[in-house]
Design a protein around this motif. Structure first.
Motif, PDB file in Angstrom:
ATOM      1  N   ALA A 200      53.448  34.905  28.229  1.00 22.98           N
ATOM      2  CA  ALA A 200      53.721  33.560  27.732  1.00 22.98           C
ATOM      3  C   ALA A 200      54.002  33.558  26.235  1.00 22.98           C
ATOM      4  O   ALA A 200      54.914  32.870  25.763  1.00 22.98           O
ATOM      5  N   ILE A 201      53.238  34.327  25.471  1.00 22.08           N
ATOM      6  CA  ILE A 201      53.453  34.342  24.026  1.00 22.08           C
ATOM      7  C   ILE A 201      54.723  35.118  23.670  1.00 22.08           C
ATOM      8  O   ILE A 201      55.438  34.762  22.727  1.00 22.08           O
ATOM      9  N   SER A 206      60.377  34.443  21.778  1.00 20.72           N
ATOM     10  CA  SER A 206      61.813  34.532  22.048  1.00 20.72           C
ATOM     11  C   SER A 206      62.477  33.155  21.950  1.00 20.72           C
ATOM     12  O   SER A 206      63.562  33.013  21.378  1.00 20.72           O
ATOM     13  N   LYS A 207      61.799  32.125  22.486  1.00 25.59           N
ATOM     14  CA  LYS A 207      62.349  30.767  22.417  1.00 25.59           C
ATOM     15  C   LYS A 207      62.411  30.271  20.984  1.00 25.59           C
ATOM     16  O   LYS A 207      63.397  29.654  20.562  1.00 25.59           O
ATOM     17  N   ASP A 208      61.351  30.529  20.229  1.00 24.88           N
ATOM     18  CA  ASP A 208      61.295  30.041  18.845  1.00 24.88           C
ATOM     19  C   ASP A 208      62.325  30.733  17.953  1.00 24.88           C
ATOM     20  O   ASP A 208      62.887  30.109  17.046  1.00 24.88           O
ATOM     21  N   CYS A 209      62.573  32.004  18.204  1.00 29.34           N
ATOM     22  CA  CYS A 209      63.411  32.789  17.290  1.00 29.34           C
ATOM     23  C   CYS A 209      64.852  32.981  17.773  1.00 29.34           C
ATOM     24  O   CYS A 209      65.743  33.273  16.977  1.00 29.34           O
ATOM     25  N   PHE A 210      65.078  32.815  19.097  1.00 32.05           N
ATOM     26  CA  PHE A 210      66.427  33.037  19.638  1.00 32.05           C
ATOM     27  C   PHE A 210      66.892  31.914  20.566  1.00 32.05           C
ATOM     28  O   PHE A 210      67.988  31.994  21.118  1.00 32.05           O
ATOM     29  N   TYR A 211      66.036  30.903  20.786  1.00 26.75           N
ATOM     30  CA  TYR A 211      66.370  29.778  21.671  1.00 26.75           C
ATOM     31  C   TYR A 211      66.674  30.248  23.098  1.00 26.75           C
ATOM     32  O   TYR A 211      67.502  29.677  23.794  1.00 26.75           O
ATOM     33  N   ALA A 212      66.017  31.309  23.506  1.00 24.39           N
ATOM     34  CA  ALA A 212      66.149  31.835  24.876  1.00 24.39           C
ATOM     35  C   ALA A 212      64.789  32.343  25.301  1.00 24.39           C
ATOM     36  O   ALA A 212      64.058  32.937  24.498  1.00 24.39           O
ATOM     37  N   GLY A 238      64.926  37.428  14.536  1.00 27.80           N
ATOM     38  CA  GLY A 238      66.050  36.549  14.861  1.00 27.80           C
ATOM     39  C   GLY A 238      66.225  35.496  13.786  1.00 27.80           C
ATOM     40  O   GLY A 238      66.239  35.791  12.595  1.00 27.80           O
ATOM     41  N   SER A 239      66.334  34.239  14.212  1.00 26.63           N
ATOM     42  CA  SER A 239      66.505  33.137  13.260  1.00 26.63           C
ATOM     43  C   SER A 239      65.179  32.498  12.880  1.00 26.63           C
ATOM     44  O   SER A 239      65.162  31.440  12.245  1.00 26.63           O
ATOM     45  N   GLY A 240      64.085  33.147  13.262  1.00 23.63           N
ATOM     46  CA  GLY A 240      62.776  32.573  12.985  1.00 23.63           C
ATOM     47  C   GLY A 240      61.798  33.591  12.462  1.00 23.63           C
ATOM     48  O   GLY A 240      62.176  34.588  11.831  1.00 23.63           O
ATOM     49  N   GLU A 241      60.534  33.354  12.760  1.00 17.60           N
ATOM     50  CA  GLU A 241      59.474  34.195  12.232  1.00 17.60           C
ATOM     51  C   GLU A 241      58.332  34.265  13.246  1.00 17.60           C
ATOM     52  O   GLU A 241      57.977  33.266  13.869  1.00 17.60           O
ATOM     53  N   ILE A 242      57.779  35.446  13.401  1.00 21.74           N
ATOM     54  CA  ILE A 242      56.594  35.614  14.235  1.00 21.74           C
ATOM     55  C   ILE A 242      55.374  35.499  13.322  1.00 21.74           C
ATOM     56  O   ILE A 242      55.278  36.207  12.316  1.00 21.74           O
ATOM     57  N   THR A 243      54.469  34.603  13.640  1.00 21.30           N
ATOM     58  CA  THR A 243      53.304  34.410  12.782  1.00 21.30           C
ATOM     59  C   THR A 243      52.306  35.552  12.958  1.00 21.30           C
ATOM     60  O   THR A 243      52.293  36.235  13.992  1.00 21.30           O
ATOM     61  N   HIS A 244      51.468  35.722  11.956  1.00 22.10           N
ATOM     62  CA  HIS A 244      50.457  36.778  12.063  1.00 22.10           C
ATOM     63  C   HIS A 244      49.454  36.459  13.169  1.00 22.10           C
ATOM     64  O   HIS A 244      48.895  37.365  13.782  1.00 22.10           O
TER      65      HIS A 244
END
Length: 275
Positions: A200-201, A206-212, A238-244
């Motif tokens: 799930a995470i 993937s959704k947050d950073c690539f909209y997929a 991608g176009s976003g960031e993965i939080t720590h």
């Protein structure tokens, strides 16, 4: 699509009130697959009891041990309950595959009768709170409150600061076949609920950073990022960031589940769990 034993045990969190105390328990569903019809059957419990309250972390005993005496065999059950069989048994987002997973559930919803000021409904699913008791029921059940249980008491939660609701399963009817496939994959893990939360995470990122929901190479990319992560900072993806926080949770869940999710490049039918 079935697991090797042609059966599936599903667990759901629930709450019972005993005098002035609220006790979190677990309800269980045993499903068995009929290979001739490709349908799944819900197995009745002896004495109609489908709840457990201990924290046993092992999987449930074989279904045959719980078969209601009304049905002397599995074949008799198939025949008697053929009209009630379903294509796929996992219907809810918050479905757990272990007792431990269901016992870890922290969010419930309550409805208080405004006339008596007493809690009359409590459930883990907010939509279940709003079901009318009958066709003539005119009660407004829309005013529900999120709570958690601490030492037998209900503690009200702030609606803008609720526990995470991420889950690998979907509540859409069209996704029920995929729900079953993912459950069977997760059961490869010694901790299938941790495996599903990990998935799930990974999908969330993937959704947050690539909209997929699963960008090509997502499994390998996240595995590589996690291996080189310094343990404190966020990471661009991608176009976003993965939080720590996401990275730390993935690391813990990977250790608990003893595996990782990758796209099935051979069958190209979806993600698979690999130890």
């Amino acid at each position: 699509m079935t697991n090797s034993n042609q059966q599936l045990t599903l667990y759901y969190p629930c709450v019972v009130q005993i005098l002035d105390q609220f006790v979190q328990t677990i309800s269980v569903e045993f499903w068995i697959h009929n290979p001739r019809t490709e349908k799944w059957h819900l197995v009745p419990f002896k004495n109609g009891d489908s709840s457990i309250s201990d924290d046993t972390y092992t999987t449930a005993p074989r279904i045959r041990a719980y078969l209601n005496e009304e049905y002397p065999s599995i074949e008799a059950l198939f025949q008697a309950k053929k009209e009630e069989s379903v294509d796929y048994p996992i219907r809810h987002k918050r479905t757990y595959l272990t007792v431990k997973g269901a016992a870890s559930h922290k969010l419930f919803w309550t409805w208080t009768n405004p006339q008596t000021n007493k809690i009359e409904r409590i459930h883990w699913h907010p939509l279940a709170m709003k079901v009318k008791a009958s066709e003539d029921d005119q009660t407004d059940y829309s005013n529900i409150t999120p709570v958690k249980i601490v030492n037998g008491k209900l503690i009200t939660l702030e609606k803008d600061n609720l526990p995470s609701n991420r889950a690998a399963f979907s509540e859409f009817l069209a996704d029920r076949e995929e729900n079953l496939r993912l459950a069977i994959e997760a059961l490869k893990s010694p901790n299938p609920d941790a495996a599903l939360e990990l998935l799930a995470i990974m999908e969330e990122i993937s959704k947050d950073c690539f909209y997929a929901s699963w960008i090509m190479g997502n499994g390998y990319n996240l595995e590589s990022i996690l291996k080189s992560w310094n343990g404190t900072s966020n990471v661009s993806y991608g176009s976003g960031e993965i939080t720590h926080q996401q990275l730390a949770l993935m690391r813990v869940l990977s250790e608990l589940s003893q595996g990782w999710w990758f796209w099935d490049e051979d069958q190209d039918t979806g993600v698979i769990f690999q130890s």
